[in-house]
Design a protein around this motif. Structure first.
Motif, PDB file in Angstrom:
ATOM      1  N   ASP A  84      48.442  42.174  24.247  1.00 21.12           N
ATOM      2  CA  ASP A  84      47.573  41.869  25.389  1.00 21.12           C
ATOM      3  C   ASP A  84      46.691  40.660  25.090  1.00 21.12           C
ATOM      4  O   ASP A  84      46.549  39.758  25.926  1.00 21.12           O
ATOM      5  CB  ASP A  84      46.717  43.088  25.702  1.00 21.12           C
ATOM      6  CG  ASP A  84      45.864  42.893  26.946  1.00 21.12           C
ATOM      7  OD1 ASP A  84      46.348  42.275  27.911  1.00 21.12           O
ATOM      8  OD2 ASP A  84      44.716  43.365  26.965  1.00 21.12           O
TER       9      ASP A  84
ATOM     10  N   ILE B  81      45.227  37.659  36.201  1.00 23.59           N
ATOM     11  CA  ILE B  81      45.563  38.814  35.374  1.00 23.59           C
ATOM     12  C   ILE B  81      44.319  39.468  34.793  1.00 23.59           C
ATOM     13  O   ILE B  81      44.361  40.627  34.353  1.00 23.59           O
ATOM     14  CB  ILE B  81      46.532  38.389  34.244  1.00 23.59           C
ATOM     15  CG1 ILE B  81      47.342  39.593  33.757  1.00 23.59           C
ATOM     16  CG2 ILE B  81      45.793  37.730  33.091  1.00 23.59           C
ATOM     17  CD1 ILE B  81      48.489  39.226  32.853  1.00 23.59           C
ATOM     18  N   THR B  82      43.190  38.753  34.816  1.00 20.34           N
ATOM     19  CA  THR B  82      41.934  39.290  34.282  1.00 20.34           C
ATOM     20  C   THR B  82      41.105  39.989  35.345  1.00 20.34           C
ATOM     21  O   THR B  82      40.679  41.140  35.176  1.00 20.34           O
ATOM     22  CB  THR B  82      41.106  38.163  33.645  1.00 20.34           C
ATOM     23  OG1 THR B  82      41.859  37.547  32.607  1.00 20.34           O
ATOM     24  CG2 THR B  82      39.816  38.712  33.058  1.00 20.34           C
TER      25      THR B  82
ATOM     26  N   ALA C 111      41.677  43.601  37.004  1.00 14.53           N
ATOM     27  CA  ALA C 111      41.389  44.811  36.225  1.00 14.53           C
ATOM     28  C   ALA C 111      40.239  45.597  36.822  1.00 14.53           C
ATOM     29  O   ALA C 111      40.158  46.822  36.660  1.00 14.53           O
ATOM     30  CB  ALA C 111      41.083  44.438  34.780  1.00 14.53           C
TER      31      ALA C 111
ATOM     32  N   TYR D 213      53.471  46.473  32.590  1.00 15.01           N
ATOM     33  CA  TYR D 213      52.682  45.325  32.153  1.00 15.01           C
ATOM     34  C   TYR D 213      53.577  44.303  31.446  1.00 15.01           C
ATOM     35  O   TYR D 213      53.499  43.099  31.729  1.00 15.01           O
ATOM     36  CB  TYR D 213      51.565  45.789  31.220  1.00 15.01           C
ATOM     37  CG  TYR D 213      50.478  44.769  31.009  1.00 15.01           C
ATOM     38  CD1 TYR D 213      49.383  44.717  31.863  1.00 15.01           C
ATOM     39  CD2 TYR D 213      50.532  43.856  29.955  1.00 15.01           C
ATOM     40  CE1 TYR D 213      48.366  43.783  31.677  1.00 15.01           C
ATOM     41  CE2 TYR D 213      49.527  42.923  29.760  1.00 15.01           C
ATOM     42  CZ  TYR D 213      48.452  42.892  30.626  1.00 15.01           C
ATOM     43  OH  TYR D 213      47.465  41.955  30.438  1.00 15.01           O
TER      44      TYR D 213
ATOM     45  N   GLY E 101      47.787  42.543  36.186  1.00 16.67           N
ATOM     46  CA  GLY E 101      46.446  42.774  35.651  1.00 16.67           C
ATOM     47  C   GLY E 101      45.838  44.100  36.060  1.00 16.67           C
ATOM     48  O   GLY E 101      44.928  44.601  35.391  1.00 16.67           O
TER      49      GLY E 101
ATOM     50  N   GLY F  89      45.914  46.355  33.217  1.00 15.90           N
ATOM     51  CA  GLY F  89      45.297  45.915  31.972  1.00 15.90           C
ATOM     52  C   GLY F  89      44.417  46.952  31.299  1.00 15.90           C
ATOM     53  O   GLY F  89      44.479  47.123  30.072  1.00 15.90           O
TER      54      GLY F  89
END
Length: 400
Positions: A21, A49-50, A53, A81, A108, A111
């Motif tokens: 990750d 992708i951040t 979350a 993922y 994400g 995540g």
């Protein structure tokens, strides 16, 4: 530790998945620039992708708490993922930017599974006496991943190309599947959470965090601390350029943070009950504030000392935060509390990075000073709200 599921298996799975990750973000950035030729698309992939979350954590946590075999749900999340990373790689330069960013956003959402989803299982793997040490070891996997992941991404990209770095990160996440699949089943008494709807379960977990004074304070302090950490990360390239003659040398500073965090958590693993976790949560924020203030000098020796000090603050704070969550969270909400907390921390980090960008363009020392102030605010935030008695009931409530 349980005989059926050894702690070594858990640690191998977590460090492998979390390294993949931590590697995926830099690898996507490099691949986005190499294949799409656009820094905008590369940064958009990382942001997508951040930031997603924040939504995925609470929902995934609610599903996690309802699962009879949470390990299998976690394994499925790891598969999705890893598959999402592969789909992004395939789409770069072939699909419209909006499509690849959408894939990144959907990826994400899962995540928090790589952080909170694993950690929520510890009480079923370790006895009450062993839990503090197991908790510290688990936090060490985060430090290890943050140290190895970016360096591995840069090394693989330099030797074999950026796309290969994305593939390797996806493979690492996939290698954690056996450890996730084998996690023990939830006890029958803990399955009552499945009777509520997912929406109600999400609301219940969020309400519990807010209404539990110790948990709310630790969560708030950790999120504000992450804002300061995000600001420091943005400052790192400029610090490396000004102090050591190259922005790329800022990676060395991040490595120093990770190494010192790992060393601090190793000490906590040896003496897990030396300091109360609540004290460590706010005390570590002050340590980070001191480190950021020291970094404003810009002098190479003091800068190295500052990032080492920052790691000594970040590592124990994470361990202590996990300890507070394990202590305060009920079994039927534990997964959601951990994944929601992970989502909030990721969002705080992204917010700090976004704020630091324009401030750094104005003044690097000003950005670091602002980050130090945010870290002090994180420590002060721990003492906001009603005081808490030894039994965990706010003193103001007991007087009513």
């Amino acid at each position: 530790m349980t005989k059926r599921y050894p702690m070594g298996c858990y640690l191998a799975g977590t460090v492998t998945a979390r390294t993949g990750d931590e590697m995926s973000g830099p690898a996507l950035m490099l691949a986005g620039f190499a294949l799409a030729g656009s820094t905008t698309e590369a940064s958009s992939l990382l942001a997508g992708i951040t930031m997603s979350a924040a939504v995925g954590g609470p929902v995934f946590g609610a599903l996690f708490d309802r699962a009879a075999r949470p390990g299998r749900l976690l394994a499925g999340a790891l598969v999705l993922y890893a598959t999402g990373l592969a789909m992004i790689l395939v789409g770069l330069g072939r699909l419209p930017t909006a499509v690849t960013v959408l894939i990144a956003v959907l990826t994400g959402l899962l995540g928090p599974a790589l952080s909170g989803g694993w950690t929520a299982q510890l009480p079923r793997l370790a006895s009450a006496d062993d839990l503090p040490r197991a908790n510290a070891l688990d936090a060490m996997t985060f430090s290890t991943a943050s140290l190895v992941g970016p360096a591995l991404a840069g090394g693989v990209a330099g030797a074999f190309g950026a796309p290969t770095a994305v593939v390797v990160s996806s493979v690492l996440i996939g290698l954690a599947l056996p450890a996730a699949w084998a996690l023990p089943a939830r006890s029958g008494a803990a399955r009552d959470a499945r009777t509520a709807s997912v929406v109600n379960a999400v609301a219940a977990g969020s309400r519990f965090i807010v209404r539990s004074p110790r948990l709310a304070r630790a969560t708030l302090t950790s999120v504000i601390s992450c804002i300061a950490q995000g600001m420091l990360t943005v400052c790192i390239p400029l610090l490396g350029e000004r102090a050591f003659g190259g922005a790329g040398r800022g990676v060395m500073l991040l490595s120093c943070v990770a190494v010192s965090a790992l060393a601090a958590n190793a000490a906590l693993a040896r003496f897990p009950r030396s300091v109360a976790p609540d004290t460590i949560v706010w005390g570590s924020a002050l340590v980070q504030a001191a480190a950021l203030a020291l970094a404003t000098t810009g002098r190479p020796p003091l800068l190295i000392a500052a990032v080492l000090l920052a790691g000594f603050g970040e590592g124990p704070q994470l361990t202590a935060l996990f300890a507070v969550r394990h202590r305060e969270a009920p079994e039927h909400l534990r997964g959601q509390i951990f994944t929601t907390g992970a989502s909030l921390k990721i969002t705080g980090f992204a917010l700090g990075a976004a704020v630091a960008g324009p401030v750094t363009a104005w003044s690097l020392s000003g950005a670091l000073a602002l980050a130090a102030g945010v870290a002090v605010l994180a420590a002060l935030a721990f003492f906001a709200g009603p005081s808490v008695s030894r039994e965990g009931v706010p003193d103001e409530w007991r007087a009513m």
